[in-house]
Design an enzyme around this catalytic site. Structure first.
Site, PDB file in Angstrom:
ATOM      1  CE  LYS A 299      -2.108   3.117   1.802  1.00 65.90           C
ATOM      2  NZ  LYS A 299      -1.764   4.614   0.926  1.00 65.90           N
TER       3      LYS A 299
ATOM      4  N   GLY B  35       6.885   5.189   7.525  1.00 68.10           N
ATOM      5  CA  GLY B  35       6.094   6.385   7.593  1.00 68.10           C
ATOM      6  C   GLY B  35       6.392   7.287   8.932  1.00 68.10           C
TER       7      GLY B  35
ATOM      8  CD  GLU C  16      12.962   0.435   9.414  1.00 70.48           C
ATOM      9  OE1 GLU C  16      13.853   1.555   9.670  1.00 70.48           O
ATOM     10  OE2 GLU C  16      13.548  -0.548   9.223  1.00 70.48           O
TER      11      GLU C  16
ATOM     12  CB  CYS D  10      13.434   8.509   7.683  1.00 67.46           C
ATOM     13  SG  CYS D  10      14.557   7.422   6.745  1.00 67.46           S
TER      14      CYS D  10
ATOM     15  CD  GLU E 179      10.703  12.911  10.800  1.00 67.63           C
ATOM     16  OE1 GLU E 179       9.718  12.521  10.770  1.00 67.63           O
ATOM     17  OE2 GLU E 179      11.690  12.130  10.368  1.00 67.63           O
TER      18      GLU E 179
HETATM   19  P1  NAD Z   1       2.328   8.711   6.987  1.00 67.75           P
HETATM   20  O1  NAD Z   1       2.406   7.752   8.126  1.00 67.75           O
HETATM   21  O2  NAD Z   1       1.251   9.847   6.774  1.00 67.75           O
HETATM   22  O3  NAD Z   1       2.067   7.418   5.775  1.00 67.75           O
HETATM   23  C1  NAD Z   1       2.861   6.283   5.550  1.00 67.75           C
HETATM   24  C2  NAD Z   1       1.893   5.291   4.880  1.00 67.75           C
HETATM   25  O4  NAD Z   1       1.002   4.779   5.832  1.00 67.75           O
HETATM   26  C3  NAD Z   1       1.044   5.891   3.699  1.00 67.75           C
HETATM   27  O5  NAD Z   1       1.041   4.572   2.701  1.00 67.75           O
HETATM   28  C4  NAD Z   1      -0.300   5.951   4.299  1.00 67.75           C
HETATM   29  O6  NAD Z   1      -1.394   6.209   3.171  1.00 67.75           O
HETATM   30  C5  NAD Z   1      -0.470   4.995   5.274  1.00 67.75           C
HETATM   31  N1  NAD Z   1      -1.219   5.426   6.332  1.00 67.75           N
HETATM   32  C6  NAD Z   1      -1.731   6.599   7.127  1.00 67.75           C
HETATM   33  N2  NAD Z   1      -2.412   6.437   7.719  1.00 67.75           N
HETATM   34  C7  NAD Z   1      -2.720   5.161   8.113  1.00 67.75           C
HETATM   35  C8  NAD Z   1      -3.586   4.279   9.057  1.00 67.75           C
HETATM   36  N3  NAD Z   1      -4.343   5.011  10.080  1.00 67.75           N
HETATM   37  N4  NAD Z   1      -3.277   3.012   9.080  1.00 67.75           N
HETATM   38  C9  NAD Z   1      -2.687   2.323   7.884  1.00 67.75           C
HETATM   39  N5  NAD Z   1      -1.748   3.091   7.129  1.00 67.75           N
HETATM   40  C10 NAD Z   1      -1.977   4.596   7.275  1.00 67.75           C
HETATM   41  O7  NAD Z   1       4.001   8.900   6.595  1.00 67.75           O
HETATM   42  P2  NAD Z   1       4.314   9.954   5.219  1.00 67.75           P
HETATM   43  O8  NAD Z   1       3.988  11.341   5.740  1.00 67.75           O
HETATM   44  O9  NAD Z   1       3.958   9.206   4.057  1.00 67.75           O
HETATM   45  O10 NAD Z   1       6.067   9.720   5.503  1.00 67.75           O
HETATM   46  C11 NAD Z   1       6.649  10.772   6.268  1.00 67.75           C
HETATM   47  C12 NAD Z   1       7.330  10.115   7.585  1.00 67.75           C
HETATM   48  O11 NAD Z   1       7.699   8.712   7.165  1.00 67.75           O
HETATM   49  C13 NAD Z   1       8.306  10.886   8.038  1.00 67.75           C
HETATM   50  O12 NAD Z   1       7.767  10.983   9.485  1.00 67.75           O
HETATM   51  C14 NAD Z   1       9.589   9.924   8.470  1.00 67.75           C
HETATM   52  O13 NAD Z   1      10.471  10.142   9.119  1.00 67.75           O
HETATM   53  C15 NAD Z   1       9.236   8.662   7.852  1.00 67.75           C
HETATM   54  N6  NAD Z   1      10.246   7.867   7.186  1.00 67.75           N
HETATM   55  C16 NAD Z   1      10.916   7.159   7.621  1.00 67.75           C
HETATM   56  C17 NAD Z   1      11.840   6.328   7.334  1.00 67.75           C
HETATM   57  C18 NAD Z   1      12.635   5.234   7.808  1.00 67.75           C
HETATM   58  O14 NAD Z   1      13.047   4.159   6.944  1.00 67.75           O
HETATM   59  N7  NAD Z   1      12.962   5.294   9.090  1.00 67.75           N
HETATM   60  C19 NAD Z   1      12.083   6.568   5.851  1.00 67.75           C
HETATM   61  C20 NAD Z   1      11.299   7.511   5.237  1.00 67.75           C
HETATM   62  C21 NAD Z   1      10.130   8.221   5.721  1.00 67.75           C
END
Ligand code: NAD
Length: 493
Positions: free
Chosen positions: A175, A228, A250, A284, A385
């Site tokens: 997803k 995320g 992650e 991240c 962050e």
């Molecule tokens: P997000 O949490 O908004 O979304 C991530 C994914 O989760 C998307 O596919 C989204 O549609 C889904 N999602 C959202 N709400 C959900 C729910 N209630 N249930 C299940 N799935 C859901 O994050 P984002 O804005 O897409 O990404 C940015 C974040 O990702 C930043 O905080 C960053 O630090 C983190 N990130 C971490 C790494 C790592 O490897 N540690 C790498 C890149 C980004």
């Protein structure tokens, strides 16, 4: 406009609810494609297909070497279509095309790497201290894997999750983020050519609270691997706990990039600048806290400003561009809000601090590379962050204080250390509570090296040999070789 359907069980399928979402080109600020806005029916379809594929489909009986051959084919089709995949992702999330070229090479190689690992998953024979008993372990695929990914590097995330999962014998439902789903779907188009059986790799798209949460809750899913935000990660962890699903997370970071007085300051300045302004800080791993020794603070800040002022913002497709746009409208607003918060808390802006405008920047959401001086580690700009091009400078007096400030944070993803002393490099590497330490380098990634966070940055490890364990369960088998042993006994033997 391109219209992307779900990819389920080897077929391209319209969303059950008939709804679609625009996907925006962040450089031009206009929609360029549509993706399916899925619902729980679409999720059930995908999860059921994946479950069937890994229990009764050809994938279930294929040998580990057979799976490895197919993964190798996937590496080949990725390599063959690398340019197109790179362009699609750059268009969808504003990542530099030049960076995507490097990433695509690594993505193909990552498939080759896990192709080679598929038939090296072995159990152990255990010399138990029991008479007439043979004990051994086997490693079994964990079950259907739900891979939920963020918008900043969607194809990379889909790869580092799916390749080890599939090497382990699992089937996957990805997803991707609703802001950048296109590259994952373009990748799915290549899988027939690679000979992957239907249902082993599926993609459902749509909104997190609709499709993502339905996937997390689906009973056919055994393992969730998520990249995320912290808030979503915590929600997923809680939900998964109710049905004891396995989880890897992650999440975010607020990583210290620590410059000692004995460092090569020119090298460090280049590393610090690319560590926070590369990908417009939407990493991240962004080195968003610069910890600098007080004796070199002034001279290092000058060097930093010199390098940062040379950054060229612009079209992600242009090879001359160093930094592209902010990928999504909510992220753009969030970065600007954090700049206001930093100023209100008393940080001193010494570079940038505003939306970037000018020729070639009119359509997209650009923010000037921004540096704050006079930051203390308790300010919100040092603790939270931002996920944007905003650097905070914090001063320290000695190694002990550098460690204390470096670790005084809820996160523990990565850290940079700049020093010419091998002893100091070793001491700092040990003392910092992070998943990865980079010494005299930053943003150095390899699919061969485990990656993941300590503390609030997540759970589990991706990449490297270790990652395959996230997709396996160990089964222990003990057999009595004594044909005359009583079948039942009340005495433990
Ligand atoms: P997000 O949490 O908004 O979304 C991530 C994914 O989760 C998307 O596919 C989204 O549609 C889904 N999602 C959202 N709400 C959900 C729910 N209630 N249930 C299940 N799935 C859901 O994050 P984002 O804005 O897409 O990404 C940015 C974040 O990702 C930043 O905080 C960053 O630090 C983190 N990130 C971490 C790494 C790592 O490897 N540690 C790498 C890149 C980004």
């Amino acid at each position: 406009m391109t219209k992307y359907q779900h990819y389920i069980d080897g077929d391209w399928i319209d969303p059950e609810g008939g709804l679609w979402l625009d996907t925006i080109d962040p450089y031009r600020g206009e929609p360029w494609a549509q993706i399916a806005r899925g619902n729980s029916d679409d999720v059930t379809r995908a999860a059921t297909a994946a479950h069937r594929a890994m229990t009764t489909g050809p994938w279930a009986t294929l040998s580990a070497s057979g799976r490895g051959k197919i993964l190798r084919n996937i590496g080949d089709v990725v390599a063959k279509n690398a340019e197109q995949l790179a362009e699609i992702e750059a268009r969808d999330n504003g990542k530099l095309l030049a960076e995507m070229h490097g990433q695509l090479e690594a993505i193909a190689d990552c498939w080759y790497y896990y192709a080679g690992l598929a038939d090296k998953v072995e159990g152990a024979s255990i010399p138990v201290a029991k008479p007439n008993t043979v004990a051994f372990t086997t490693r079994e695929p964990i079950g259907v894997v739900a891979a939920l990914t963020a918008w900043n590097s969607p194809l990379w995330f889909a790869t580092v999750k799916s390749a080890p999962a599939m090497a382990a014998g699992c089937a996957v439902v990805v997803k991707p983020s609703e802001f950048a789903s296109a590259s994952t779907l373009e990748f799915a188009k290549l899988l027939k050519e690679a000979g992957l059986p239907d249902g082993v790799f599926n993609v459902v798209t749509g909104l997190g609270p609709e499709v993502g949460s339905a996937l997390v809750e689906h009973p056919a899913v055994s393992k969730i691997t998520f990249t995320g935000s912290d808030a979503t990660g915590a929600k997923i962890y809680e939900t998964a706990a109710r049905s004891m699903k396995r989880v890897s997370l992650e999440l975010g970071g607020k990583s210290p990039n620590i410059v000692f007085e004995d460092a090569d300051l020119d090298l460090a300045a280049a590393g610090v600048v690319s560590g926070i302004f590369g990908a417009a800080g939407q990493m991240c791993t962004a080195g968003s806290r610069l910890l600098v020794h007080s004796s070199v603070k002034e001279v290092f800040t000058e060097k930093l400003l010199h390098v940062a002022r040379s950054i060229r913002l612009g079209d992600p497709m242009d090879p001359q561009t160093n930094v592209g746009p902010i990928a999504t409208p909510p992220q753009y607003q969030k970065v600007l809000q954090y700049i206001d918060i930093a100023e209100a808390d008393g940080a001193r802006c010494i570079l940038g601090g505003k939306p970037a405008t000018g020729p070639g920047l009119t359509g997209g959401q650009f923010i000037e590379p921004t540096i704050f001086a006079d930051v203390t580690n308790n300010m919100r700009i040092a603790q939270e962050e931002v996920f944007g091009p905003v650097l905070s400078i914090i001063e320290f007096e000695d190694e002990e204080q550098a460690v204390q400030i470096g670790n005084d944070i809820a996160y523990g993803l990565v850290a940079g250390v700049w020093t010419k002393s091998i002893g100091r490099a070793m001491r700092m590497s040990k003392a910092l509570h992070v998943g990865t330490v980079w010494v005299n380098t930053y943003r150095s990634y390899s699919y061969m090296v485990p990656f993941g966070g300590m503390k609030g940055s997540g759970l589990g490890r991706e990449q490297g040999i270790e990652a395959i364990n996230e997709y396996l369960e160990t089964k222990s088998i003990m057999i009595s070789t004594d044909d005359n042993a009583p079948a039942n006994t009340f005495v433990q033997r």
